[in-house]
Design an enzyme around this catalytic site. Structure first.
Site, PDB file in Angstrom:
ATOM      1  CG  HIS A 186      -6.057  -5.832   1.048  1.00 12.60           C
ATOM      2  ND1 HIS A 186      -6.859  -4.861   1.593  1.00 12.60           N
ATOM      3  CD2 HIS A 186      -5.037  -6.006   1.922  1.00 12.60           C
ATOM      4  CE1 HIS A 186      -6.362  -4.470   2.759  1.00 12.60           C
ATOM      5  NE2 HIS A 186      -5.261  -5.152   2.973  1.00 12.60           N
ATOM      6  CG  HIS A 204      -1.765  -1.169   1.388  1.00  8.40           C
ATOM      7  ND1 HIS A 204      -2.507  -1.689   0.347  1.00  8.40           N
ATOM      8  CD2 HIS A 204      -2.003  -1.972   2.465  1.00  8.40           C
ATOM      9  CE1 HIS A 204      -3.172  -2.751   0.778  1.00  8.40           C
ATOM     10  NE2 HIS A 204      -2.876  -2.949   2.043  1.00  8.40           N
TER      11      HIS A 204
END
Length: 330
Positions: free
Chosen positions: A217, A56
Site C-alpha cells: 500500500h 495491486h
C-alpha cells in the site's frame, strides 16, 4: 506527476472497465458493477472470493477464472471494498456450496469482509481464510500483524484448485488456514509510490538507500538499508524469511514478484540469486513463479515469497488455471 489517466477520481472505474472488456472470455461485471465474477460459474462448487483496494493489479481481478477465484471486488486505490460490494460478490458467485473468502490481513479488509459475511450469513454458508504471509517486524510468532501480500496469490491458486476438485467448504477452510502458516514473504523498494489523488510520493529514499520490509500500500518498511548489489539485497530478504519459518518439508515454491515498476530482467536476476541461496540452505525449489502479480502501483521494488508445500499441494499448483494473469495446462 505523469500518469496515463484522465482524472484521479475516475482512474479506478475506467481501469476496471478496460480490464473487463479486455478479458471477456474470463470475466463479467456483477449486478450494479459492484464486483467482477467468473463468466461461467460451476454449479455446486464452493465459490472462492477475494478483493481489495485498486493499485495491486493484476491481484485480485486478474486471478478470476477456472482454477482460481470465482469473484473479486475492488475498492478505491489502497482502500478496501465496501461490505455492500462484498455481499454482491457472495450473491453473484454462490452456486449452492457456499463461499470461502480469502482476505489479506489488513484492518480495513478484515473488518469489511467480516461485516459482509455477517450481512449475508442468513442466506449463504460463508467461511474466511486470512492471508498473512508478510514478515512481521515484531516477530511475535503468533501471526498477528502479518500483512497479506504476494503469498495471497498462492493461497488463492491452491484453494481454487481444491474447489475445482469438489472439496467442501469446511475442507477448504481447514486447508487455507494450514497454508497461511507455511507461506512467508518480504519486500524491498528502491522508490516510494506516486498516489494519483495526493500527487505525492509515499516515501522518499536517498540515492544510496533501499527500504526493507515494504508492504503493498505504498507504506515504508521496518528499516532503511544501504543500497548494494542485487545478491546482497536478495540474501537479506531470503535469510530473513528463512529465519522466520519452521520447515515442514524441504520442498518449496519460490515466487519473485514485481511491485509495479521493476522490469522482468531484474526480477529474473533476483530469482537466480534467491534460487542459489535456497539451495545453500538445503531447500528444493520444486516450483517457481516470476513476474508482476501483486503490485503497489508504480513502486520500483520486488518481493520474495517462499511456500513450503506437500506433494499434494504441488499437484494442486500444477492443476489447470485459466485467468487473465495466470494460465497453464488448459
Amino acid at each position: 506527476m505523469k500518469k496515463f489517466m484522465n482524472t484521479a477520481e475516475t482512474m479506478v472505474a475506467e481501469s476496471i472497465e478496460g480490464f473487463v472488456r479486455a478479458h471477456q472470455e474470463f470475466v463479467v461485471f456483477g449486478a450494479g458493477r459492484k464486483c467482477i465474477r467468473r463468466r461461467e460459474l460451476v454449479p455446486g462448487k464452493v465459490a472462492i472470493i477475494s478483493g481489495g483496494g485498486a493499485g495491486h493489479e493484476p491481484m485480485h481481478i486478474g486471478f478470476i477464472g477456472r482454477g482460481m477465484l470465482d469473484a473479486a471486488c475492488v475498492g478505491y486505490i489502497f482502500t478496501s471494498p465496501t461490505p455492500s460490494q462484498i455481499v454482491s460478490a457472495i450473491e453473484e458467485a454462490d452456486t449452492g456450496a457456499g463461499c470461502l473468502l480469502v482476505v489479506k490481513n489488513y484492518d480495513g479488509d478484515v473488518m469489511n469482509f467480516e461485516m459482509a459475511s455477517e450481512m449475508a450469513s442468513d442466506r449463504h454458508k460463508i467461511e474466511m481464510v486470512l492471508a498473512c504471509d508478510d514478515i512481521e517486524t515484531t516477530r511475535g510468532g503468533d501471526g498477528r500483524g502479518r500483512r497479506g501480500v504476494a503469498g495471497t496469490l498462492i493461497i488463492e491458486k491452491l484453494l481454487g484448485a481444491g474447489a475445482e476438485q469438489g472439496r467442501s467448504l469446511s475442507e477448504l477452510k481447514a486447508f487455507g488456514d494450514s497454508l497461511s502458516s507455511r507461506i512467508r514473504s518480504m519486500g524491498v523498494a528502491l522508490t516510494g509510490v506516486a498516489v494519483p489523488d495526493t500527487q505525492r510520493t509515499t516515501f522518499v529514499l536517498e540515492p544510496n538507500e533501499v527500504e526493507m520490509g515494504v508492504g503493498i500500500h505504498g507504506e515504508p518498511g521496518h528499516s532503511r538499508e544501504r543500497f548494494s548489489d542485487a545478491d546482497t539485497i536478495v540474501r537479506y530478504l531470503s535469510e530473513t524469511i528463512l529465519n522466520d519459518t519452521s520447515r515442514s518439508t524441504d520442498k518449496t515454491l519460490l515466487l519473485v514478484n514485481g511491485l509495479g515498476g521493476t522490469p522482468p530482467a531484474e526480477l529474473y536476476l533476483a530469482y537466480n540469486s534467491a534460487l542459489r541461496i535456497m539451495s545453500e540452505y538445503g531447500l528444493r525449489v520444486e516450483r517457481s513463479l516470476v513476474g508482476t502479480y501483486a503490485t503497489s502501483l508504480d513502486m520500483q521494488g520486488l518481493s520474495i515469497t517462499l511456500a513450503f508445500l506437500t506433494d499434494e499441494e504441488l499437484s494442486l499448483w500444477d492443476s489447470p488455471v485459466a485467468t487473465a494473469a495466470l494460465r497453464w495446462r488448459c
